[in-house]
Design a protein around this motif. Structure first.
Motif, mmCIF file in Angstrom:
data_model
loop_
_atom_site.group_PDB
_atom_site.id
_atom_site.type_symbol
_atom_site.label_atom_id
_atom_site.label_comp_id
_atom_site.label_asym_id
_atom_site.label_seq_id
_atom_site.Cartn_x
_atom_site.Cartn_y
_atom_site.Cartn_z
ATOM 1 N N PRO A 108 -11.881 29.996 35.002
ATOM 2 C CA PRO A 108 -11.224 31.199 35.502
ATOM 3 C C PRO A 108 -11.467 31.509 36.979
ATOM 4 O O PRO A 108 -10.634 32.136 37.615
ATOM 5 C CB PRO A 108 -11.786 32.315 34.619
ATOM 6 N N ARG A 109 -12.613 31.083 37.507
ATOM 7 C CA ARG A 109 -12.931 31.382 38.906
ATOM 8 C C ARG A 109 -13.637 30.194 39.537
ATOM 9 O O ARG A 109 -14.221 29.380 38.844
ATOM 10 C CB ARG A 109 -13.853 32.593 39.017
ATOM 11 N N GLU A 110 -13.628 30.156 40.841
ATOM 12 C CA GLU A 110 -14.336 29.102 41.573
ATOM 13 C C GLU A 110 -15.752 29.594 41.867
ATOM 14 O O GLU A 110 -16.071 30.020 42.963
ATOM 15 C CB GLU A 110 -13.596 28.775 42.868
ATOM 16 N N ASP A 111 -16.600 29.534 40.818
ATOM 17 C CA ASP A 111 -17.966 30.035 40.954
ATOM 18 C C ASP A 111 -18.979 29.099 40.299
ATOM 19 O O ASP A 111 -20.010 29.531 39.819
ATOM 20 C CB ASP A 111 -18.078 31.446 40.393
ATOM 21 N N GLY A 112 -18.658 27.813 40.274
ATOM 22 C CA GLY A 112 -19.594 26.824 39.754
ATOM 23 C C GLY A 112 -19.450 26.497 38.288
ATOM 24 O O GLY A 112 -20.257 25.757 37.738
ATOM 25 N N ARG A 113 -18.422 27.013 37.628
ATOM 26 C CA ARG A 113 -18.243 26.728 36.205
ATOM 27 C C ARG A 113 -17.594 25.362 36.003
ATOM 28 O O ARG A 113 -16.823 24.888 36.828
ATOM 29 C CB ARG A 113 -17.378 27.797 35.544
ATOM 30 N N GLY A 114 -17.915 24.752 34.862
ATOM 31 C CA GLY A 114 -17.350 23.452 34.545
ATOM 32 C C GLY A 114 -17.996 22.881 33.298
ATOM 33 O O GLY A 114 -18.321 23.610 32.371
ATOM 34 N N ILE A 115 -18.209 21.543 33.302
ATOM 35 C CA ILE A 115 -18.843 20.884 32.172
ATOM 36 C C ILE A 115 -19.850 19.856 32.675
ATOM 37 O O ILE A 115 -19.730 19.343 33.783
ATOM 38 C CB ILE A 115 -17.832 20.206 31.225
ATOM 39 N N THR A 116 -20.839 19.560 31.825
ATOM 40 C CA THR A 116 -21.823 18.510 32.094
ATOM 41 C C THR A 116 -21.687 17.446 31.016
ATOM 42 O O THR A 116 -21.671 17.770 29.818
ATOM 43 C CB THR A 116 -23.266 19.068 32.042
ATOM 44 N N ALA A 117 -21.587 16.183 31.414
ATOM 45 C CA ALA A 117 -21.510 15.079 30.454
ATOM 46 C C ALA A 117 -22.898 14.831 29.865
ATOM 47 O O ALA A 117 -23.870 14.684 30.601
ATOM 48 C CB ALA A 117 -21.000 13.826 31.147
ATOM 49 N N THR A 118 -23.006 14.801 28.536
ATOM 50 C CA THR A 118 -24.273 14.456 27.898
ATOM 51 C C THR A 118 -24.264 13.002 27.435
ATOM 52 O O THR A 118 -25.318 12.429 27.173
ATOM 53 C CB THR A 118 -24.578 15.392 26.709
ATOM 54 N N THR A 119 -23.060 12.416 27.303
ATOM 55 C CA THR A 119 -22.873 10.985 27.042
ATOM 56 C C THR A 119 -21.782 10.522 28.008
ATOM 57 O O THR A 119 -21.264 11.322 28.799
ATOM 58 C CB THR A 119 -22.409 10.727 25.586
ATOM 59 N N ASP A 120 -21.417 9.246 27.945
ATOM 60 C CA ASP A 120 -20.245 8.799 28.708
ATOM 61 C C ASP A 120 -19.033 9.540 28.148
ATOM 62 O O ASP A 120 -18.838 9.579 26.922
ATOM 63 C CB ASP A 120 -20.031 7.291 28.561
ATOM 64 N N ILE A 121 -18.242 10.153 29.028
ATOM 65 C CA ILE A 121 -17.081 10.922 28.562
ATOM 66 C C ILE A 121 -15.835 10.570 29.365
ATOM 67 O O ILE A 121 -15.919 10.040 30.480
ATOM 68 C CB ILE A 121 -17.317 12.455 28.655
ATOM 69 N N TRP A 122 -14.720 10.870 28.762
ATOM 70 C CA TRP A 122 -13.428 10.870 29.432
ATOM 71 C C TRP A 122 -12.851 12.261 29.284
ATOM 72 O O TRP A 122 -12.885 12.847 28.187
ATOM 73 C CB TRP A 122 -12.466 9.856 28.803
ATOM 74 N N VAL A 123 -12.354 12.804 30.377
ATOM 75 C CA VAL A 123 -11.689 14.104 30.352
ATOM 76 C C VAL A 123 -10.338 13.973 31.037
ATOM 77 O O VAL A 123 -10.119 13.077 31.855
ATOM 78 C CB VAL A 123 -12.522 15.206 31.058
ATOM 79 N N MET A 124 -9.451 14.862 30.681
ATOM 80 C CA MET A 124 -8.174 15.012 31.381
ATOM 81 C C MET A 124 -8.298 16.296 32.182
ATOM 82 O O MET A 124 -8.698 17.326 31.645
ATOM 83 C CB MET A 124 -7.017 15.107 30.391
ATOM 84 N N VAL A 125 -7.973 16.235 33.471
ATOM 85 C CA VAL A 125 -8.149 17.389 34.355
ATOM 86 C C VAL A 125 -6.840 17.677 35.080
ATOM 87 O O VAL A 125 -6.157 16.761 35.551
ATOM 88 C CB VAL A 125 -9.257 17.122 35.400
ATOM 89 N N ARG A 126 -6.513 18.963 35.170
ATOM 90 C CA ARG A 126 -5.374 19.404 35.983
ATOM 91 C C ARG A 126 -5.874 20.543 36.858
ATOM 92 O O ARG A 126 -6.366 21.561 36.350
ATOM 93 C CB ARG A 126 -4.217 19.864 35.117
ATOM 94 N N GLY A 127 -5.793 20.358 38.161
ATOM 95 C CA GLY A 127 -6.249 21.373 39.099
ATOM 96 C C GLY A 127 -7.301 20.811 40.031
ATOM 97 O O GLY A 127 -7.579 19.611 40.067
ATOM 98 N N VAL A 128 -7.917 21.708 40.785
ATOM 99 C CA VAL A 128 -8.941 21.344 41.784
ATOM 100 C C VAL A 128 -10.291 21.209 41.104
ATOM 101 O O VAL A 128 -10.660 22.056 40.287
ATOM 102 C CB VAL A 128 -9.000 22.417 42.884
ATOM 103 N N TYR A 129 -11.026 20.150 41.418
ATOM 104 C CA TYR A 129 -12.343 19.950 40.820
ATOM 105 C C TYR A 129 -13.195 19.110 41.747
ATOM 106 O O TYR A 129 -12.703 18.467 42.682
ATOM 107 C CB TYR A 129 -12.225 19.255 39.450
ATOM 108 N N SER A 130 -14.514 19.109 41.481
ATOM 109 C CA SER A 130 -15.432 18.217 42.179
ATOM 110 C C SER A 130 -16.373 17.632 41.149
ATOM 111 O O SER A 130 -16.616 18.231 40.102
ATOM 112 C CB SER A 130 -16.204 18.952 43.277
ATOM 113 N N ILE A 131 -16.891 16.445 41.442
ATOM 114 C CA ILE A 131 -17.839 15.768 40.569
ATOM 115 C C ILE A 131 -19.187 15.813 41.263
ATOM 116 O O ILE A 131 -19.315 15.468 42.436
ATOM 117 C CB ILE A 131 -17.441 14.290 40.315
ATOM 118 N N GLN A 132 -20.223 16.233 40.546
ATOM 119 C CA GLN A 132 -21.582 16.312 41.104
ATOM 120 C C GLN A 132 -22.533 15.487 40.265
ATOM 121 O O GLN A 132 -22.374 15.326 39.098
ATOM 122 C CB GLN A 132 -22.067 17.748 41.168
#
Length: 132
Positions: A108-132
């Motif tokens: 909903p906002r650009e405030d650090g929300r997202g997901i953390t991979a706990t195993t190897d994952i594949w995601v589909m993404v639409r929009g602005v994102y960064s990988i850390q």
């Protein structure tokens, strides 16, 4: 006299129509002067991008970013008071909560929300994102 007046009106209307057609023909489709949305523009804005993440990597989304976990396991990253919107389940996922496979998540906002991979994952993404 009436014939010359009619001829003058027809000539003026023909010139106006010709100029209008010439101006319209010189505009680039989808440009500022011709703001019609093209199919290629819509396709580029409406498609999902497949992303692979390894354990520990984080996908942080911008405002309105959509994420769908396709394989593997991941947890949500919320902020101190709110989580990631799980549109499929109709819930808010707080930090550390498991993300369901094939669930549509909304950042909903650009405030650090997202997901953390706990195993190897594949995601589909639409929009602005960064990988850390």
């Amino acid at each position: 006299m009436k014939k010359s007046m009619i001829l003058t009106v027809v000539t003026v209307l023909t010139l106006v129509l010709g100029i209008t057609v010439a101006v319209a023909a010189t505009s680039d489709p989808g440009s500022e002067t011709d703001p019609i949305v093209t199919k290629s523009y819509v396709d580029s804005k409406s498609s999902y991008t497949p992303i692979s993440l390894t354990p520990g990597q984080k996908l942080i989304g911008g405002v309105g970013t959509e994420v769908i976990l396709r394989s593997g396991e991941a947890t949500a990253i919320g902020n101190s008071s709110n989580g990631v919107s799980d549109i499929t389940a109709g819930t808010d996922l707080m930090t550390g909560q498991a993300v369901g496979l094939n669930h549509l998540l909304l950042i909903p906002r650009e405030d650090g929300r997202g997901i953390t991979a706990t195993t190897d994952i594949w995601v589909m993404v639409r929009g602005v994102y960064s990988i850390q």
